[in-house]
Design an enzyme around this catalytic site. Structure first.
Site, PDB file in Angstrom:
ATOM      1  N   ASP A 261      -7.636   5.949   4.501  1.00  0.00           N
ATOM      2  CA  ASP A 261      -6.963   4.780   5.087  1.00  0.00           C
ATOM      3  C   ASP A 261      -8.020   4.053   5.925  1.00  0.00           C
ATOM      4  O   ASP A 261      -9.099   4.589   6.175  1.00  0.00           O
ATOM      5  CB  ASP A 261      -5.785   5.230   5.965  1.00  0.00           C
ATOM      6  CG  ASP A 261      -5.076   4.059   6.623  1.00  0.00           C
ATOM      7  OD1 ASP A 261      -4.845   3.039   5.941  1.00  0.00           O
ATOM      8  OD2 ASP A 261      -4.760   4.123   7.821  1.00  0.00           O
ATOM      9  N   SER A 262      -7.666   2.874   6.401  1.00  0.00           N
ATOM     10  CA  SER A 262      -8.586   2.163   7.284  1.00  0.00           C
ATOM     11  C   SER A 262      -8.704   2.868   8.645  1.00  0.00           C
ATOM     12  O   SER A 262      -9.658   2.638   9.365  1.00  0.00           O
ATOM     13  CB  SER A 262      -8.086   0.735   7.498  1.00  0.00           C
ATOM     14  OG  SER A 262      -6.787   0.786   8.058  1.00  0.00           O
TER      15      SER A 262
ATOM     16  N   CYS B 201      -2.783   3.774   2.235  1.00  0.00           N
ATOM     17  CA  CYS B 201      -2.962   2.483   2.897  1.00  0.00           C
ATOM     18  C   CYS B 201      -2.240   1.431   2.061  1.00  0.00           C
ATOM     19  O   CYS B 201      -2.572   1.235   0.878  1.00  0.00           O
ATOM     20  CB  CYS B 201      -4.459   2.171   2.965  1.00  0.00           C
ATOM     21  SG  CYS B 201      -4.827   0.543   3.607  1.00  0.00           S
TER      22      CYS B 201
ATOM     23  N   GLU C 247      -3.589   1.892  16.652  1.00  0.00           N
ATOM     24  CA  GLU C 247      -4.994   2.291  16.809  1.00  0.00           C
ATOM     25  C   GLU C 247      -5.375   2.422  18.289  1.00  0.00           C
ATOM     26  O   GLU C 247      -6.337   3.092  18.630  1.00  0.00           O
ATOM     27  CB  GLU C 247      -5.920   1.285  16.111  1.00  0.00           C
ATOM     28  CG  GLU C 247      -5.845   1.328  14.583  1.00  0.00           C
ATOM     29  CD  GLU C 247      -6.447   2.609  13.968  1.00  0.00           C
ATOM     30  OE1 GLU C 247      -7.389   3.182  14.535  1.00  0.00           O
ATOM     31  OE2 GLU C 247      -5.926   3.028  12.906  1.00  0.00           O
TER      32      GLU C 247
ATOM     33  N   CYS D 266       3.180  -0.342   5.603  1.00  0.00           N
ATOM     34  CA  CYS D 266       1.834  -0.040   6.088  1.00  0.00           C
ATOM     35  C   CYS D 266       1.916   1.368   6.649  1.00  0.00           C
ATOM     36  O   CYS D 266       2.847   1.685   7.396  1.00  0.00           O
ATOM     37  CB  CYS D 266       1.449  -1.036   7.173  1.00  0.00           C
ATOM     38  SG  CYS D 266      -0.034  -0.566   8.101  1.00  0.00           S
TER      39      CYS D 266
ATOM     40  N   HIS E 275       0.437   2.778   8.907  1.00  0.00           N
ATOM     41  CA  HIS E 275       0.390   2.892  10.371  1.00  0.00           C
ATOM     42  C   HIS E 275       1.800   2.846  10.975  1.00  0.00           C
ATOM     43  O   HIS E 275       2.017   3.357  12.067  1.00  0.00           O
ATOM     44  CB  HIS E 275      -0.409   1.730  10.976  1.00  0.00           C
ATOM     45  CG  HIS E 275      -1.897   1.914  10.957  1.00  0.00           C
ATOM     46  ND1 HIS E 275      -2.629   1.909   9.798  1.00  0.00           N
ATOM     47  CD2 HIS E 275      -2.793   2.117  11.973  1.00  0.00           C
ATOM     48  CE1 HIS E 275      -3.920   2.073  10.102  1.00  0.00           C
ATOM     49  NE2 HIS E 275      -4.037   2.206  11.414  1.00  0.00           N
TER      50      HIS E 275
HETATM   51  N1  DGL Z   1      -2.682   1.523   7.218  1.00  0.00           N
HETATM   52  C1  DGL Z   1      -3.049   0.400   6.443  1.00  0.00           C
HETATM   53  C2  DGL Z   1      -1.947  -0.100   5.573  1.00  0.00           C
HETATM   54  O1  DGL Z   1      -1.146   0.727   5.180  1.00  0.00           O
HETATM   55  C3  DGL Z   1      -4.012  -0.593   6.936  1.00  0.00           C
HETATM   56  C4  DGL Z   1      -3.800  -1.286   8.187  1.00  0.00           C
HETATM   57  C5  DGL Z   1      -4.964  -2.202   8.409  1.00  0.00           C
HETATM   58  O2  DGL Z   1      -6.086  -1.708   8.354  1.00  0.00           O
HETATM   59  O3  DGL Z   1      -4.758  -3.404   8.614  1.00  0.00           O
HETATM   60  O4  DGL Z   1      -1.841  -1.237   5.242  1.00  0.00           O
END
Ligand code: DGL
Length: 273
Positions: A10-11, A73, A151, A185, A187
């Protein structure tokens, strides 16, 4: 091969939502997690950049000998769709399993989708939902600030900033009478308590991390790649920015300190085959 790890990337921290569920579903599997914390967020970057980052992340995991790759992600899964054909190991993103779970969950045919701007602009979840049932009405909303909240460890439902941001982004979806909301997402499940409290019990939240872990388990089973070794698997984490920042929020979310299992990796200097 079956003892090789499953690679998840993931990012940043978001993919931990899938890693956590994967460990529950497949406790004997070894997991290698990569969080590209030096370049997060991906969700407001161009398509070209997201694809380049995603290919580098996958290459890093391949260099560790993983038997499968999960793009945990929503952004990568929505934009870098060519990964499925490019990779030499089984691959899944989060969009297909999550959209499919939402279609099964809705009772009134009104589904909300939240994600990063890149994900929402791609229309990926909407397309997958309508492919399964064209009578469903889909309402989309991008929520880029949720990624920054997570984050930066703003994750408690009692935090005023979290509550205000949730209300600001989700008010219009609440007015639309959705009964199902895709956390598109990875996150976002980390702040699902705040989201759920605002929307109320009548809205079912679909966690992309959980659905993807279940889907990945099915793929491994069907390909005969499940680890036959019945001892608890290990989990190793790699991040491209500081170990400390990642470990701090990971501990709140995972409920345990993982700092001794986290290593820093400089993708530019990594030996990638
Ligand atoms: N967790 C990621 C997603 O599911 C990326 C969030 C990001 O880096 O903007 O989209």
């Amino acid at each position: 091969m079956s003892e090789n790890a499953i690679g998840i990337f993931d990012s940043g921290l978001g993919g931990l939502t899938a890693a956590k569920e994967l460990v529950k579903v497949l406790p004997h599997e070894n997991v290698i997690y990569f969080g590209d914390t030096a370049r997060v967020p991906y969700g407001n970057k161009s398509r070209k950049t997201i694809i380049r980052y995603a290919e580098q992340d996958a290459d890093f995991l391949l260099s560790k000998g993983v038997k499968m790759i999960i793009a945990a992600c929503g952004t990568v899964s929505s934009v870098a769709t060519q990964l499925n054909e490019e990779l030499p190991v089984p691959f899944t993103g989060v969009v297909i399993p999550t959209a499919s779970a939402a279609v099964k969950a809705t009772r009134n045919g009104r589904i909300g989708v939240i994600g990063t701007s890149a994900t929402i602009n791609s229309g990926s979840y909407k397309k997958e939902i309508l492919r399964r049932n064209s009578d469903i009405t889909v309402f989309q909303q991008d929520c880029p600030l949720f990624v920054s909240l997570v984050e930066n460890s703003f994750i408690s439902k009692d935090d005023g900033i979290v509550r205000l941001t949730v209300e600001r982004y989700l008010a219009s979806l609440k007015d639309q009478g959705i009964d199902t909301l895709i956390l598109g997402c990875t996150h976002f499940p980390i702040i699902s308590e705040a989201i759920s409290e605002y929307l109320g019990d009548s809205v079912t939240l679909i966690d992309s991390g959980r659905e993807t872990a279940l889907y990945a388990a099915e793929i491994l089973k069907n390909k005969g790649l499940l680890n036959k070794n019945e001892v608890p698997g290990s989990c190793r984490y790699y991040v491209s920015d500081t170990v400390e920042d990642f470990s701090k929020t990971a501990e709140i979310f995972l409920g345990k300190n993982v700092s001794s299992e986290v290593s820093h990796i400089n993708l530019e200097h990594a030996v990638i085959h």
